[in-house]
Scaffold this active site. Structure first.
Site, short mmCIF file in Angstrom:
data_model
loop_
_atom_site.label_atom_id
_atom_site.label_comp_id
_atom_site.label_asym_id
_atom_site.label_seq_id
_atom_site.Cartn_x
_atom_site.Cartn_y
_atom_site.Cartn_z
N TRP A 121 7.13 -0.32 3.88
CA TRP A 121 7.67 0.32 2.67
C TRP A 121 9.07 0.88 2.92
O TRP A 121 9.81 1.14 1.99
CB TRP A 121 6.73 1.41 2.16
CG TRP A 121 6.89 2.75 2.81
CD1 TRP A 121 6.32 3.14 3.98
CD2 TRP A 121 7.67 3.86 2.36
NE1 TRP A 121 6.71 4.43 4.28
CE2 TRP A 121 7.53 4.90 3.30
CE3 TRP A 121 8.48 4.09 1.23
CZ2 TRP A 121 8.17 6.14 3.17
CZ3 TRP A 121 9.11 5.34 1.12
CH2 TRP A 121 8.95 6.33 2.06
N TYR B 276 8.79 15.94 0.84
CA TYR B 276 8.57 17.26 0.25
C TYR B 276 8.37 17.18 -1.24
O TYR B 276 7.68 18.02 -1.84
CB TYR B 276 9.69 18.22 0.65
CG TYR B 276 9.60 18.48 2.12
CD1 TYR B 276 8.55 19.23 2.62
CD2 TYR B 276 10.48 17.91 3.02
CE1 TYR B 276 8.38 19.40 3.97
CE2 TYR B 276 10.33 18.08 4.38
CZ TYR B 276 9.28 18.83 4.86
OH TYR B 276 9.11 19.00 6.20
N GLU C 142 11.90 13.15 0.05
CA GLU C 142 10.80 12.50 -0.67
C GLU C 142 9.44 13.02 -0.19
O GLU C 142 8.52 13.25 -0.99
CB GLU C 142 10.89 10.98 -0.47
CG GLU C 142 9.68 10.18 -0.93
CD GLU C 142 9.48 10.17 -2.44
OE1 GLU C 142 10.44 10.50 -3.15
OE2 GLU C 142 8.38 9.81 -2.89
N ARG D 186 1.33 1.15 14.98
CA ARG D 186 0.95 0.98 13.58
C ARG D 186 1.39 -0.40 13.10
O ARG D 186 2.13 -1.10 13.77
CB ARG D 186 1.59 2.07 12.72
CG ARG D 186 3.09 2.06 12.74
CD ARG D 186 3.68 3.32 12.15
NE ARG D 186 3.61 3.29 10.70
CZ ARG D 186 4.54 3.81 9.89
NH1 ARG D 186 5.61 4.39 10.39
NH2 ARG D 186 4.42 3.77 8.58
N HIS E 69 13.17 11.81 3.69
CA HIS E 69 12.56 13.06 4.08
C HIS E 69 12.37 14.03 2.93
O HIS E 69 11.28 14.55 2.72
CB HIS E 69 13.17 13.73 5.30
CG HIS E 69 12.16 14.65 5.88
ND1 HIS E 69 11.14 14.22 6.66
CD2 HIS E 69 11.91 15.95 5.64
CE1 HIS E 69 10.32 15.22 6.91
NE2 HIS E 69 10.76 16.28 6.30
N SER F 29 -1.40 27.40 -4.74
CA SER F 29 -1.05 28.81 -4.98
C SER F 29 -1.56 29.30 -6.34
O SER F 29 -1.58 30.51 -6.60
CB SER F 29 0.47 29.00 -4.93
OG SER F 29 0.96 28.57 -3.69
N SER G 219 12.97 6.39 -13.65
CA SER G 219 11.86 7.13 -14.23
C SER G 219 11.75 8.53 -13.61
O SER G 219 11.64 9.54 -14.33
CB SER G 219 10.56 6.35 -14.01
OG SER G 219 9.44 7.17 -14.17
N SER G 220 11.82 8.59 -12.27
CA SER G 220 11.68 9.88 -11.60
C SER G 220 12.82 10.83 -11.95
O SER G 220 12.59 12.02 -12.16
CB SER G 220 11.68 9.71 -10.07
OG SER G 220 10.58 8.97 -9.67
N LYS H 292 3.63 29.95 4.32
CA LYS H 292 2.79 29.58 3.17
C LYS H 292 1.31 29.62 3.55
O LYS H 292 0.49 30.19 2.84
CB LYS H 292 3.16 28.18 2.67
CG LYS H 292 4.50 28.19 1.97
CD LYS H 292 4.71 26.92 1.19
CE LYS H 292 5.65 27.14 0.04
NZ LYS H 292 5.01 27.67 -1.16
N HIS I 80 14.64 12.82 12.38
CA HIS I 80 13.41 12.78 13.17
C HIS I 80 12.58 11.53 12.89
O HIS I 80 11.65 11.24 13.63
CB HIS I 80 12.58 14.07 13.02
CG HIS I 80 11.96 14.30 11.70
ND1 HIS I 80 11.92 15.52 11.10
CD2 HIS I 80 11.33 13.47 10.84
CE1 HIS I 80 11.29 15.43 9.93
NE2 HIS I 80 10.92 14.18 9.76
N HIS I 81 12.93 10.79 11.83
CA HIS I 81 12.25 9.51 11.61
C HIS I 81 12.88 8.41 12.48
O HIS I 81 12.42 7.28 12.48
CB HIS I 81 12.37 9.09 10.14
CG HIS I 81 11.69 10.04 9.21
ND1 HIS I 81 10.36 9.92 8.86
CD2 HIS I 81 12.13 11.16 8.58
CE1 HIS I 81 10.03 10.90 8.04
NE2 HIS I 81 11.08 11.68 7.86
N HIS J 164 0.85 -1.20 0.00
CA HIS J 164 0.00 0.00 0.00
C HIS J 164 0.88 1.25 0.00
O HIS J 164 0.67 2.17 -0.78
CB HIS J 164 -0.94 -0.01 1.21
CG HIS J 164 -1.62 1.30 1.48
ND1 HIS J 164 -2.66 1.77 0.72
CD2 HIS J 164 -1.39 2.25 2.42
CE1 HIS J 164 -3.04 2.94 1.18
NE2 HIS J 164 -2.29 3.28 2.21
N ASP K 234 6.36 22.25 -26.07
CA ASP K 234 6.36 20.89 -25.54
C ASP K 234 7.44 20.82 -24.47
O ASP K 234 8.07 21.83 -24.15
CB ASP K 234 6.64 19.86 -26.66
CG ASP K 234 6.11 18.47 -26.32
OD1 ASP K 234 6.35 18.00 -25.19
OD2 ASP K 234 5.43 17.86 -27.18
N THR L 152 6.71 26.81 6.40
CA THR L 152 5.40 26.21 6.11
C THR L 152 4.29 27.12 6.62
O THR L 152 3.27 27.31 5.95
CB THR L 152 5.29 24.83 6.76
OG1 THR L 152 6.50 24.11 6.50
CG2 THR L 152 4.13 24.04 6.19
#
Lengths: 401, 526
Positions: free
Chosen positions: B143, B258, B256, B451, B254, B269, B170-171, B332, B303-304, B78, B107, B329
């Site tokens: 994951w 963002y 990732e 979890r 991390h 925006s 790809s990315s 924003k 922090h993870h 998932h 293009d 943040t």
């Protein structure tokens, strides 16, 4: 207090609306952190509440402004758009004000963290080791050590029996600790990463193979505190609870003395048990207990295994799995023509003692006694439709170690 | 202006194969954008079905429908499918469609590479999803793929690693293409500080992607050699370090996070000023805030890992740096609020999703701030509180932004309007159910539910049942979205070129639907 009452009433109402009145008798709708049973846990609770309230206040401000705009500044109400679109002053203000608020949070948080990091001058050391899927506790200075395994019966897990109040949060041998003593935990793991978490102590510490993670606590009052493994660790992750029984120092000393006496007697008994020649019936009876407590989680109570992952114990059942598993089983004679067969006793003992590297089959040698291993192998070779008649004596296991 | 010319050329330059080959061989940014978006939608449902299976098992304590090993596989897959299959391709699809139109280009800069970067994805996910049918089952270690647990994966393991490699390639190619397009193909009069916010946020996101996807590729390659080639990068018994993997993973992981939210900031925006009929408040501070967030994303990964047993200095550093993210943040969120303030607001579906984004993403931000407080994190870590937090930022954040963007730009893409009444139904159903789904998870986590568990102690029953009801409501509401998009594309009312009264930006100067080659002569930006 009023707020928590309103919250609980709100939650109850929500539940009643969504679910009707039935089916939720067991739920207690707990919504907040426990206040805990240690000084640090109270500090953590206070930090938590402080940050929540700061968030609530900021939230009221920001969401309030949004809702005022949404309600008042609608085109349908004839609102005409103002054309302002920048202000350096405003930007500076709403950069600096949040920064100051953050500093205000960081100061108390740092204080608590520094206190939590001071693991020196402890009165008692307990070594905690995570296994797939149980905890091992060791009191080095007292010479006491034992495994702590889930005691919830399989029937309750598979919904064949009513669930106990402490469903999944009960163990055979709880960790016993004295109150008002600084207890130092050395936390590590034997196989994969686990996490030892007791919310009442505000301790969550990863148990990592090759690491010794040091944390401490000082419990304020006697009681039973429950927690569980917090880091995904495989099939049994939900089934390795932590139960701590906190006793007064006098009661703790009594418990230590009992354990020491018990350990001494058990050591003598174990030596005698290993030396003795057991009958098949004795081994099978003991083996069933060992199997149900340790093996049934994966190999299933009926010995049928789980296709693709956990091999059946019952001979004649078809099985295929990952390459590492298949290679081990085939080489040692436990698999012929895609079916499980009862391979040689020698390899059976070796597999249980050492496990199968690269799979979820752990090495049971460090976890189980010679008698346990001998009896469980005897049981496996004479149950689930297996009729080898083989008897494995504890002395054979001892020799194979 | 160029409109007439483009329109004209669209007729005689449109030689492309028809049928399936058109889609396989296409180098057109709009076709590839469509492919990405359709792929993202399919993956949203694939990952969503997994989520519903998870929620069904968790409706009651006890094991009902599945073995815990399969449950763990669902949790793992998932996560991978939603992150790499639904959210990221969703944003890349929007970038493909919009960036050339928004910067005044015909293009993307590298159209053939564009084709390849999309077509790697179906193969990557075929590899990944095929692991469900393999011996030993699909990957079941989460994951995050932490060793040693992930090394217990069966035959699926190399497929997992190669699928991650393909997604990464790809990315990175997609990111290179986006940077090249933005830096080289802007209309000459469009200076960097005149670029639309969506373009700005994607430019910064693309740099993040290039910086961190190779790090992930390195981490999974080390796992591969540990498993099959006898190395011991992460094996304590061989002198390695299991925590090293976590450092490398989260150095990727991390930024990732963002990568999955900055383009959402860009979309919001764009949408809020349009429906407030008022320019974005504090454009330049929005650009600087985005860049600050991107920079900070590289120094907060610890922090993870607050519970791994870091030294005090490490904990303090990562706590402070993480808290600091709240500043840009917050800027924003304040700017969006100020944009709406004293505007002339109307609430078409894109605006509804955008306002919900601001409110619900901010709730995810608050729980993020709480998680930054290390001593409190010891209580939140690996609980449903974290699950609630990252679903507020990824579902009501990233996914809501993508949905808002689709409603906002769909008339430009198809030349037809969606059904506004159905759009509003979709919004209200989604927003109500998504909160029924995720809000109770805060309570579950605080009350002590970890979890990634298939079975739980009895005191957690109530809120789990509420969450499951929310999950099914939210999941089924998304079928309505598919119907609305389908209906709009086939039989919607004709859309005007500007579509929205308050819309500004080059894409709205093109006809609806936009011509196949967006701008063949560079437009002028005022």
């Amino acid at each position: 207090m009023l707020i928590s009452k309103i919250k609980n009433a709100g939650a109850g109402l929500l539940a009643a609306v969504l679910l009707g009145a039935s089916g939720t008798a067991n739920a207690d709708w707990g919504m907040n952190l426990p206040k805990g049973a240690t000084v640090i846990s109270h500090d953590v609770y206070d930090l938590h509440m402080m940050v929540i309230w700061i968030c609530v206040v900021i939230g009221i401000g920001v969401f309030g402004a949004i809702f005022i705009s949404v309600l008042m500044h609608r085109k349908s109400k004839g609102a005409v758009a103002a054309q302002f679109h920048e202000s350096t002053t405003v930007e500076i203000i709403w950069t600096i004000v949040p920064f100051v608020i953050l500093v205000g949070m960081a100061i108390p948080a740092s204080k608590v963290l520094i206190a939590e990091s001071d693991t020196a001058n402890s009165d008692l050391t307990v070594k905690v080791t995570g296994y797939q899927w149980k905890w091992h506790y060791d009191y080095p200075s007292e010479g006491i050590s034992f495994f702590s395994t889930l005691s919830t019966p399989t029937d309750e897990i598979y919904n064949d029996a009513p669930k106990d109040k402490h469903y999944l949060r009960e163990v055979d041998h709880p960790l016993v600790l004295p109150i008002h003593k600084k207890i130092r935990f050395l936390i590590t793991a034997n196989d994969v990463i686990h996490a030892w978490w007791v919310p009442a102590f505000a301790i969550q510490a990863d148990a990592i193979p090759g690491y010794e993670h040091v944390v401490w606590t000082e419990i304020e009052k006697p009681g039973i505190y429950r927690g569980q493994c917090a880091m995904i660790c495989g099939r049994g992750h939900a089934f390795m609870p932590i139960v701590v029984v906190a006793k007064t120092d006098a009661d703790f000393k009594k418990w230590v003395a009992e354990q020491k006496a018990g350990t001494a007697t058990a050591a003598v008994a174990e030596t005698a048990a290993v030396a003795k020649t057991w009958t098949k019936d004795e081994l099978v009876a003991k083996g069933k207990q060992v199997y149900d407590a340790n093996c049934a989680a994966c190999h299933q109570p009926t010995g049928s295994g789980v296709p693709g992952t956990f091999p059946p114990i019952a001979a004649g059942k078809p099985f295929s799995a990952s390459a590492a598993m298949m290679q081990h089983l085939t080489e040692r004679g436990f698999l012929k023509d895609g079916k499980i067969v009862m391979g040689p006793v020698k390899h059976h003992i070796e597999t249980v003692l050492k496990g199968i590297p690269g799979t979820a089959m752990p090495a049971w040698g460090p976890q189980l006694s010679d008698v346990d291993i001998a009896s469980v192998i005897t049981y496996e070779r004479n149950a689930f439709g297996n009729h080898t008649g083989d008897v494995v004596q504890p002395s054979e296991v001892k020799a194979a170690r | 202006m160029s409109t007439a010319i483009t329109h004209d050329e669209a007729h005689h330059e449109d030689h492309r194969p028809s049928g399936i080959l058109r889609w396989v061989t296409t180098t057109n940014h709009k076709d590839i954008g469509t492919l990405y978006l359709v792929f993202s939608l399919i993956m949203l449902f694939v990952g969503g079905i997994m989520a519903l299976m998870i929620r069904a098992e968790l409706f009651e304590p006890g094991l009902q429908f599945m073995d815990p090993v399969f449950f763990n596989s669902l949790v793992t897959m998932h996560g991978l499918v939603m992150i790499f299959g639904a959210i990221m391709p969703g944003f890349v699809g929007l970038a493909n469609w919009q960036i050339p139109m928004m910067v005044g280009a015909p293009d993307m800069a590298l159209p053939r590479m564009n084709n390849w970067s999309f077509w790697l994805l179906p193969f990557a996910f075929a590899l990944l999803l095929s692991t469900f049918f393999m011996k030993g089952g699909a990957p079941a270690g989460g994951w995050t793929m932490y060793p040693p647990l992930i090394l217990q994966t069966g035959d699926a393991f190399p497929f997992l690693v190669f699928a991650v490699h393909l997604m990464g390639i790809s990315s990175v190619m997609g990111a290179i293409n986006i940077i090249a397009t933005i830096l080289n193909m802007r209309a000459p009069t469009m200076s960097l500080m005149k670029m639309p916010m969506f373009v700005w946020t994607w430019l910064i996101t693309a740099f993040l992607l290039i910086a961190v996807m190779p790090v992930l590729a390195g981490a999974v390659t080390m796992l591969l050699t540990d498993k099959y080639f006898g190395t011991s990068f992460f094996n304590a018994a061989g002198g390695g370090d299991p925590v090293l993997f976590q450092h490398i993973f989260w150095f990727f992981g991390h930024p990732e996070v963002y990568i999955m939210i900055l383009p959402a900031f860009g979309i919001i925006s764009e949408i809020i000023p349009t429906f407030s009929r008022k320019p974005l408040f504090g454009y330049s501070s929005m650009v600087y805030a985005t860049a600050s967030i991107a920079f900070l994303s590289f120094i907060v990964w610890g922090h993870h890992m607050f519970t791994v047993g870091m030294p005090l200095a490490g904990l303090l550093f990562f706590m402070y740096s993480t808290m600091l993210i709240a500043v840009p943040t917050g800027v924003k969120v304040f700017n969006w609020t100020a944009t709406m303030w004293r505007g002339s607001l109307s609430f078409e579906t894109p605006m509804l999703f955008a306002v919900a984004f601001v409110v619900l993403f901010t709730i995810g931000g608050f729980s993020g701030l709480m998680l930054a407080i290390v001593p409190a994190d010891f209580q939140y870590h690996n609980t449903y509180f974290v699950v609630a937090h990252f679903h507020y930022v990824l579902v009501t954040g990233a996914m809501f932004a993508i949905v808002a963007a689709v409603y906002y730009w769909l008339p430009k893409w198809t030349g037809r309007m969606y059904d506004e009444t159905l759009g509003k139904w979709h919004f209200w159903l989604s927003t109500i159910f998504v909160n029924v789904l995720y809000f109770p998870m805060h309570f579950l986590g605080l009350a002590g539910m970890p979890r990634r568990i298939p079975d739980y102690a009895l005191q957690f029953t109530g809120f789990n049942q509420v969450a499951t009801i929310g999950a099914f409501g939210f999941g089924f509401s998304q079928l309505l979205f598919v119907y609305i998009v389908y209906k709009a594309a086939h039989s919607g009312e004709k859309a005007t070129d500007r579509v929205w009264e308050g819309a500004h930006g080059l894409e709205w100067t093109l006809p609806s639907p936009a011509p196949y080659h967006s701008f063949s002569t560079a437009p002028t930006v005022e």
